[in-house]
Design a protein around this motif. Structure first.
Motif: not given
Length: 206
Positions: A26-27, A81-82, A114-117, A205-206
């Motif tokens: 799931k996103r 965009k996010s 979630r963040k950009r790396p 990711r957790k």
């Protein structure tokens, strides 16, 4: 400068190019969890649900549109965009929540999104100021940072779902980013740079 650009170009071209596969997990952020951390009035909760539902729908539409483009998904563009969506969502939410609730909301989003790396703009600005970079050096810093992000995202379908493998790729591309910048900075600048980014590590990711 030409040699440096060649190194960065090779960095980008060295990334793995693989078509994107579907995701089963799931996103997105589960915004319902935030409501267990604060007490909202019925009116606040109604507005909160409307805002988060609208932006989650937009986020899902952006993801599906990125998939529908065919070939390799542009995850860098999707990440941008996010970030823009989250900024607009926060602006709307600030009109619904009080100052204390809003502070908690921003913290919740920061911890659960979630963040950009890549190095973010705040860190890039700090590096520019403390190293007293020229405009050319700063442009190369941004180019190396962009190349890192693209390379890591292009390898997504290889490491997807495997945090250990993702870490390997993150560290590989981070080392390439540093090697490229070592050719851009003076030895003194590079030493300061390493001290500033020492806490920039892979976050799975957790």
């Amino acid at each position: 400068m030409k040699n440096i650009k060649t190194v960065l170009t090779a960095f980008v071209l060295g990334a793995f190019i693989i078509s994107c596969s579907g995701e089963n997990k799931k996103r997105g952020t589960d915004y319902s969890k935030f409501k267990t951390e604060v007490t909202l009035t019925p009116e606040q909760e109604k507005s909160y649900d409307e805002i988060t539902a609208r932006y989650q729908k937009q986020s899902e539409q952006n993801f599906e549109a990125a998939k529908a483009q065919g070939g390799q998904m542009d995850r860098v563009a999707l990440g941008i965009k996010s970030e823009e969506l989250k900024a607009r969502q926060a602006e709307e939410m600030a009109k619904v929540l009080d100052a204390g609730q809003m502070e908690k909301f921003n913290k919740f989003v920061d911890e659960n999104s979630r963040k950009r790396p890549r190095y973010d703009n705040q860190l890039l600005g700090k590096i520019k100021t403390e190293l007293q970079l020229s405009e050319d050096q700063f442009a190369m810093l941004n180019a190396a940072n962009d190349a890192f992000e693209k390379s890591f995202n292009d390898a997504h379908d290889i490491y997807h779902g495997n945090n250990d493998l993702a870490r390997e790729y993150w560290e590989k591309f981070d080392n390439q980013r540093k090697e490229a910048l070592k050719k851009v900075f003076t030895p003194e600048q590079y030493t300061k740079f390493l001290a500033i980014v020492k806490d920039q590590q892979f976050k799975g990711r957790k």
